[in-house]
Design an enzyme around this catalytic site. Structure first.
Site, PDB file in Angstrom:
ATOM      1  N   ALA A 211       0.902  -1.144  -0.049  1.00  0.00           N
ATOM      2  CA  ALA A 211       0.030  -0.142  -0.002  1.00  0.00           C
ATOM      3  C   ALA A 211       0.952   1.359  -0.036  1.00  0.00           C
ATOM      4  O   ALA A 211       1.904   1.265   0.431  1.00  0.00           O
ATOM      5  CB  ALA A 211      -0.978   0.015   1.247  1.00  0.00           C
ATOM      6  N   ASP A 212       0.211   2.336  -0.448  1.00  0.00           N
ATOM      7  CA  ASP A 212       0.829   3.581  -0.559  1.00  0.00           C
ATOM      8  C   ASP A 212      -0.142   4.561  -0.281  1.00  0.00           C
ATOM      9  O   ASP A 212      -1.070   4.688  -1.094  1.00  0.00           O
ATOM     10  CB  ASP A 212       1.826   3.913  -1.808  1.00  0.00           C
ATOM     11  N   THR A 213       0.232   5.784   0.503  1.00  0.00           N
ATOM     12  CA  THR A 213      -0.644   6.939   0.607  1.00  0.00           C
ATOM     13  C   THR A 213       0.004   8.346   0.375  1.00  0.00           C
ATOM     14  O   THR A 213       1.218   8.435   0.752  1.00  0.00           O
ATOM     15  CB  THR A 213      -1.291   6.908   2.104  1.00  0.00           C
TER      16      THR A 213
ATOM     17  N   GLY B 229      -3.389   3.621  -2.561  1.00  0.00           N
ATOM     18  CA  GLY B 229      -3.225   2.362  -3.478  1.00  0.00           C
ATOM     19  C   GLY B 229      -3.113   1.178  -2.887  1.00  0.00           C
ATOM     20  O   GLY B 229      -2.092   1.259  -1.819  1.00  0.00           O
TER      21      GLY B 229
END
Length: 205
Positions: free
Chosen positions: A70-72, A107
């Site tokens: 995940a990445d924010t 994502g």
């Protein structure tokens, strides 16, 4: 319950805490990557690419496991804000967010390499901040809370009192849109909700 081994490819304690809410077993194996954005990327493309690359890196080492990456990022007026590296950057981010609405994109990617299974999704939330006085910004920056969070604040921490309104997923702002992750796991056949959960509390101690 999970039907296969799950690995969280992230060092974020918030993401681990959210997964723990499901009462499932998982292993944390962080992927360490350059998170610099590319010039031709939109924010959704950026988080989609990084979440996929993070999951892919760990999936290559554990092809039998299901890997979650995940990445924010926080976006305001078209500018992406990552994690502040020092007090000056944290202060600048909070001043920029003060009194305005910003967008949080997360994502996430689920990859099971051996079976060739891959799902990726981007989730969007809108967050409205109050006007933050200088003394509150200085106090918050001195707390050390901003430094490992996109946008320089923690929605689940002391940064919560800056927030007037959230539209969309709260857990997305924390760093992992839990509802969407659960639906994806179910759709992949990797998560079922059959069985009795009355012993869950004792299992988590």
């Amino acid at each position: 319950m999970l039907t296969e081994k799950l690995i969280l490819a992230s060092a974020s304690p918030r993401r681990a805490e959210l997964l723990q809410l499901l009462g499932v077993d998982f292993e944390v194996i962080p992927s360490h990557m350059d998170e610099t954005s590319r010039n031709d990327e939109t924010p959704p493309e950026h988080v989609q690419r990084l979440s996929s690359e993070k999951a892919e890196m760990i999936a290559a080492l554990f092809p039998d496991a299901l890997v979650l990456g995940a990445d924010t990022v926080v976006v305001i007026a078209g500018r992406m804000l990552g994690k502040p590296g020092n007090p000056g950057e944290a202060r600048d981010m909070l001043k920029r967010l003060s009194g305005r609405e910003h967008i949080v994109y997360t994502g996430f990617s689920l990859i099971q390499k051996k079976k060739g299974r891959r799902r990726t999704q981007v989730v969007r939330s809108a967050v409205l901040f109050k006007e933050i006085p200088e003394d509150e910004i200085s106090w918050y920056v001195s707390s050390e809370e901003p430094y490992d969070k996109a946008g320089g604040y923690a929605v689940q921490g002391m940064g919560a009192f800056f927030i007037r309104e959230i539209r969309g997923s709260y857990t997305n702002v924390m760093g992992l849109p839990l509802s969407e992750v659960v639906e994806t796991l179910k759709d992949m056949g990797s998560l079922t909700f059959s069985g009795d959960q009355h012993d869950r509390g004792s299992n988590q101690e």
